[in-house]
Design a protein around this motif. Structure first.
Motif, PDB file in Angstrom:
ATOM      1  N   ILE A  34       3.482   4.635   9.356  1.00 55.80           N
ATOM      2  CA  ILE A  34       3.783   5.581   8.279  1.00 55.80           C
ATOM      3  C   ILE A  34       4.983   5.119   7.467  1.00 55.80           C
ATOM      4  CG2 ILE A  34       5.383   7.122   9.516  1.00 55.80           C
ATOM      5  CD1 ILE A  34       2.364   8.175   7.345  1.00 55.80           C
ATOM      6  N   ASN A  35       5.842   4.293   8.109  1.00 54.48           N
ATOM      7  CA  ASN A  35       7.035   3.748   7.448  1.00 54.48           C
ATOM      8  C   ASN A  35       6.684   3.055   6.140  1.00 54.48           C
ATOM      9  OD1 ASN A  35       9.520   2.399   6.937  1.00 54.48           O
ATOM     10  ND2 ASN A  35       9.976   2.424   9.123  1.00 54.48           N
ATOM     11  N   GLY A  36       5.610   2.245   6.168  1.00 54.80           N
ATOM     12  CA  GLY A  36       5.217   1.526   4.965  1.00 54.80           C
ATOM     13  C   GLY A  36       4.141   2.215   4.148  1.00 54.80           C
ATOM     14  N   ALA A  37       3.392   3.102   4.775  1.00 53.05           N
ATOM     15  CA  ALA A  37       2.285   3.756   4.075  1.00 53.05           C
ATOM     16  C   ALA A  37       2.758   4.876   3.148  1.00 53.05           C
ATOM     17  CB  ALA A  37       1.282   4.307   5.088  1.00 53.05           C
ATOM     18  N   LEU A  38       3.863   5.545   3.501  1.00 53.28           N
ATOM     19  CA  LEU A  38       4.317   6.709   2.727  1.00 53.28           C
ATOM     20  C   LEU A  38       4.563   6.412   1.246  1.00 53.28           C
ATOM     21  CD1 LEU A  38       6.718   8.828   4.992  1.00 53.28           C
ATOM     22  CD2 LEU A  38       4.642   9.597   3.847  1.00 53.28           C
ATOM     23  N   PRO A  39       5.250   5.318   0.894  1.00 55.84           N
ATOM     24  CA  PRO A  39       5.496   5.096  -0.541  1.00 55.84           C
ATOM     25  C   PRO A  39       4.219   4.987  -1.360  1.00 55.84           C
ATOM     26  CG  PRO A  39       6.880   3.649   0.805  1.00 55.84           C
ATOM     27  CD  PRO A  39       5.908   4.295   1.738  1.00 55.84           C
ATOM     28  N   PHE A  40       3.154   4.466  -0.764  1.00 58.34           N
ATOM     29  CA  PHE A  40       1.899   4.299  -1.502  1.00 58.34           C
ATOM     30  C   PHE A  40       1.087   5.594  -1.546  1.00 58.34           C
ATOM     31  CE2 PHE A  40       3.046   0.045  -0.066  1.00 58.34           C
ATOM     32  CZ  PHE A  40       2.938  -0.674  -1.251  1.00 58.34           C
ATOM     33  N   MET A  41       1.025   6.310  -0.425  1.00 58.99           N
ATOM     34  CA  MET A  41       0.249   7.551  -0.430  1.00 58.99           C
ATOM     35  C   MET A  41       0.934   8.658  -1.223  1.00 58.99           C
ATOM     36  SD  MET A  41       0.757   9.170   3.406  1.00 58.99           S
ATOM     37  CE  MET A  41      -0.028   7.817   4.251  1.00 58.99           C
ATOM     38  N   SER A  42       2.231   8.494  -1.488  1.00 61.10           N
ATOM     39  CA  SER A  42       2.970   9.515  -2.236  1.00 61.10           C
ATOM     40  C   SER A  42       2.768   9.398  -3.742  1.00 61.10           C
ATOM     41  CB  SER A  42       4.466   9.422  -1.914  1.00 61.10           C
ATOM     42  OG  SER A  42       4.702   9.638  -0.535  1.00 61.10           O
ATOM     43  N   ARG A  43       2.165   8.304  -4.196  1.00 63.21           N
ATOM     44  CA  ARG A  43       1.980   8.094  -5.632  1.00 63.21           C
ATOM     45  C   ARG A  43       1.094   9.185  -6.249  1.00 63.21           C
ATOM     46  NH1 ARG A  43       0.964   1.497  -5.973  1.00 63.21           N
ATOM     47  NH2 ARG A  43       3.108   0.896  -5.389  1.00 63.21           N
ATOM     48  N   PRO A  44       1.324   9.498  -7.533  1.00 58.05           N
ATOM     49  CA  PRO A  44       0.539  10.555  -8.195  1.00 58.05           C
ATOM     50  C   PRO A  44      -0.967  10.320  -8.174  1.00 58.05           C
ATOM     51  CG  PRO A  44       2.472   9.985  -9.509  1.00 58.05           C
ATOM     52  CD  PRO A  44       2.404   8.981  -8.398  1.00 58.05           C
ATOM     53  N   ASP A  45      -1.390   9.036  -8.219  1.00 58.97           N
ATOM     54  CA  ASP A  45      -2.824   8.772  -8.235  1.00 58.97           C
ATOM     55  C   ASP A  45      -3.428   8.749  -6.831  1.00 58.97           C
ATOM     56  OD1 ASP A  45      -1.443   6.438  -7.542  1.00 58.97           O
ATOM     57  OD2 ASP A  45      -3.062   5.150  -8.277  1.00 58.97           O
ATOM     58  N   GLN A  46      -2.593   9.003  -5.808  1.00 51.78           N
ATOM     59  CA  GLN A  46      -3.078   9.059  -4.432  1.00 51.78           C
ATOM     60  C   GLN A  46      -2.967  10.510  -3.922  1.00 51.78           C
ATOM     61  OE1 GLN A  46      -4.652   6.411  -2.784  1.00 51.78           O
ATOM     62  NE2 GLN A  46      -4.586   5.639  -4.895  1.00 51.78           N
ATOM     63  N   LEU A  47      -2.060  10.762  -2.970  1.00 52.32           N
ATOM     64  CA  LEU A  47      -1.940  12.131  -2.432  1.00 52.32           C
ATOM     65  C   LEU A  47      -0.834  12.936  -3.112  1.00 52.32           C
ATOM     66  CD1 LEU A  47      -2.457  11.496   1.398  1.00 52.32           C
ATOM     67  CD2 LEU A  47      -4.151  11.956  -0.378  1.00 52.32           C
ATOM     68  N   ASN A  48      -0.017  12.251  -3.956  1.00 49.63           N
ATOM     69  CA  ASN A  48       1.006  12.938  -4.752  1.00 49.63           C
ATOM     70  C   ASN A  48       1.925  13.806  -3.877  1.00 49.63           C
ATOM     71  OD1 ASN A  48       2.342  13.568  -7.140  1.00 49.63           O
ATOM     72  ND2 ASN A  48       1.042  15.358  -7.545  1.00 49.63           N
ATOM     73  N   LEU A  49       2.536  13.186  -2.881  1.00 52.82           N
ATOM     74  CA  LEU A  49       3.375  13.920  -1.934  1.00 52.82           C
ATOM     75  C   LEU A  49       4.783  14.112  -2.481  1.00 52.82           C
ATOM     76  CD1 LEU A  49       2.434  12.028   1.381  1.00 52.82           C
ATOM     77  CD2 LEU A  49       1.373  14.083   0.441  1.00 52.82           C
ATOM     78  N   ASP A  50       5.347  15.316  -2.302  1.00 55.02           N
ATOM     79  CA  ASP A  50       6.770  15.511  -2.557  1.00 55.02           C
ATOM     80  C   ASP A  50       7.533  15.252  -1.256  1.00 55.02           C
ATOM     81  OD1 ASP A  50       6.208  17.720  -0.986  1.00 55.02           O
ATOM     82  OD2 ASP A  50       6.526  19.189  -2.582  1.00 55.02           O
ATOM     83  N   ALA A  51       8.837  15.503  -1.255  1.00 54.95           N
ATOM     84  CA  ALA A  51       9.656  15.195  -0.078  1.00 54.95           C
ATOM     85  C   ALA A  51       9.181  15.970   1.149  1.00 54.95           C
ATOM     86  CB  ALA A  51      11.125  15.501  -0.358  1.00 54.95           C
ATOM     87  N   LEU A  52       8.860  17.263   0.968  1.00 50.91           N
ATOM     88  CA  LEU A  52       8.386  18.064   2.089  1.00 50.91           C
ATOM     89  C   LEU A  52       7.022  17.562   2.575  1.00 50.91           C
ATOM     90  CD1 LEU A  52       8.723  20.448   4.002  1.00 50.91           C
ATOM     91  CD2 LEU A  52       7.698  21.929   2.242  1.00 50.91           C
ATOM     92  N   GLY A  53       6.152  17.191   1.626  1.00 53.16           N
ATOM     93  CA  GLY A  53       4.844  16.652   2.006  1.00 53.16           C
ATOM     94  C   GLY A  53       4.988  15.376   2.816  1.00 53.16           C
ATOM     95  N   GLU A  54       5.913  14.502   2.422  1.00 49.86           N
ATOM     96  CA  GLU A  54       6.158  13.276   3.178  1.00 49.86           C
ATOM     97  C   GLU A  54       6.604  13.601   4.608  1.00 49.86           C
ATOM     98  OE1 GLU A  54       8.951  10.841   1.154  1.00 49.86           O
ATOM     99  OE2 GLU A  54       7.554  10.200  -0.412  1.00 49.86           O
TER     100      GLU A  54
END
Length: 476
Positions: A34-54
């Motif tokens: 998850i260390n490396g996956a979070l920056p990519f899945m947080s992108r707007p065109d992916q899962l669009n995660l905010d800090a709480l979502g992360e």
């Protein structure tokens, strides 16, 4: 023929150790990826995660692990260690597929929670299986191999994350490939355990004595040693059946209450050190300090390698060093490293040197954490409890460990987003100082002492306090 049989036994035991510790490898990979996956899945065109979502995505696996750790022991007692590990491999496989193809945040959180059930189950079942398969003179080293496989799993996650980010970083869905890679060790664990024997101790508990002896013949170098060990297992099981296990009512007894309190405190200190900030969010910390996303993922592989080297170093140091001293040195080192990170982030913000300074301090942190603090806490938890207290004491300590791990994983991204890197690290500096004082005041020294001697120490220390309380009650 004797030498050939001995060589076969050693080779088979090594095979058992390697296959079963793929559970530890999956533990490490699934918590580290998850260390490396979070920056990519947080992108707007992916899962669009905010800090709480992360925080929710990263920590869902930890909440599941808390439940899995509690349930794992009971399931393995009922169904057997081998069958339980096979079932965990199935959960790892199915949950990994679920994570890989998750269409939204909530589906991913649910699948990460399911992964956590397998991680928690593996955290208790695999070491138990190894301890019951290993000969007494090699048990410590063999069981510790699982801890080594956990950090190797995390290191592999960091390396694979970096490789995929460099080669496929332009694709926003690269995080799905990162998560998918856990499929392969799950398959190895499943098919490998299908060919492994059941724990001889569990077989004896279930009355399958002849089957237990057959297993011991396969993993012991001499047949007569297998027979002697089988008799010892039967004697120990008979003694445990006659032993009255501790319950929550026993917490009314001062020395038992104090011992359980120390165990929970040690487990809490282990997590409050800040280790999982680095394990789960190391790439984000490096990115915040000034590295690009790809550079942060590459630099993070150094953190994984440092953890592996430090664990190997700790396995050597624990052979001669005193436990409490190692804990105090470890906390002094981790807390100082966090303090220097906080000062650097505050006074060198925007400097081109800041990312490299933060990376160097993270390496120092991991050397102190994995080289002394982390492994010693687990060793102490296995040593401080007398036999009849071990089930309750370890259960409470491990459950609290996972819950605190979950809370840190959930809140760290929010705290980092709201307070900044300097103030966030300073919070953990304050906690580290409290933990240092707790260990200094309450932690016993266990090296070279039997369980009976440790129990007697706590009984004798509690006796004056009880006498004082009775005197005060009499005067009142």
């Amino acid at each position: 023929m004797e030498g050939h049989d001995a060589a076969q036994s050693r080779a088979f035991l090594t095979k058992v150790m390697v296959i079963s510790t793929f559970g530890g490898l999956l533990f490490g990979y699934d918590t580290g990826v998850i260390n490396g996956a979070l920056p990519f899945m947080s992108r707007p065109d992916q899962l669009n995660l905010d800090a709480l979502g992360e925080g929710m995505v990263a920590s869902a696996i930890l909440l599941g692990a808390a439940i899995g750790a509690v349930a794992g022991g009971r399931v393995s007692d009922a169904a057997g260690r081998r069958k339980t590990i096979i079932a965990l491999a199935v959960i790892f496989f199915v949950a990994t597929l679920g994570c890989t193809f998750s269409p939204n945040m909530w589906t991913l959180i649910g699948c990460r929670f399911a992964l956590g059930l397998a991680v928690g189950g593996a955290s208790v079942t695999v070491p138990t299986y190894l301890a019951e398969m290993a000969p007494a003179d090699r048990r410590g080293r063999i069981v510790t191999q699982n801890e080594l496989m956990i950090v190797i799993g995390q290191f592999l996650a960091y390396v694979i994350n970096a490789f995929l980010a460099i080669n496929f970083g332009d694709s926003g869905s690269v995080w799905r490939y990162m998560l998918f890679m856990a499929i392969f060790p799950a398959v190895v664990l499943f098919f490998g355990m299908m060919h492994m024997p059941e724990s001889p101790r569990w077989l004896v508990v279930k009355g399958k004595v002849s089957a237990a002896l057959d297993v011991l013949y396969r993993v012991r170098e001499e047949r007569k040693l297998a027979i002697v060990e089988l008799n010892g297992i039967k004697d120990n099981i008979d003694a445990e059946r006659q032993m009255q296990k501790a319950t929550f009512k026993d917490l009314r007894t001062p020395w038992i209450r104090r011992l359980v309190f120390i165990g929970i405190g040690l487990a809490a200190c282990n997590q409050l050190s800040g280790i999982n900030i680095i394990m789960y969010y190391g790439s984000q910390v490096l990115e915040k300090s000034g590295f690009s996303t790809q550079a942060a993922l590459i630099a993070n592989t150094l953190n994984g390698l440092t953890a592996v080297v430090a664990i190997l170093l700790s396995m050597w140091i624990m052979g001669f060093a005193r436990r409490k001293r190692m804990l105090l040195i470890g906390f002094a080192g981790t807390t100082t490293s966090l303090f220097l990170m906080s000062m650097s982030a505050h006074y060198l913000a925007g400097s081109p040197y800041l990312p490299y300074i933060i990376l160097a301090l993270i390496v120092c942190f991991l050397l102190f954490m994995q080289g002394s603090l982390g492994p010693v806490v687990w060793l102490l938890l296995s040593e401080i409890y007398p036999q009849r207290l071990r089930g309750m004491g370890m259960g409470l300590a491990v459950f609290c460990l996972w819950i605190i791990n979950f809370l840190i994983g959930l809140t760290f991204p929010v705290l980092l987003d709201a307070a900044g890197m300097d103030m966030t690290f300073m919070v953990f500096v304050g906690i580290g100082i409290i933990c240092f004082l707790f260990i200094l005041k309450f932690c016993p020294e266990t090296k070279g002492r039997s369980l009976e001697e440790i129990e007697q120490q706590f009984r004798s220390e509690a006796a004056p306090n009880v006498a004082t309380q009775k005197t005060i009650q009499h005067l009142l």
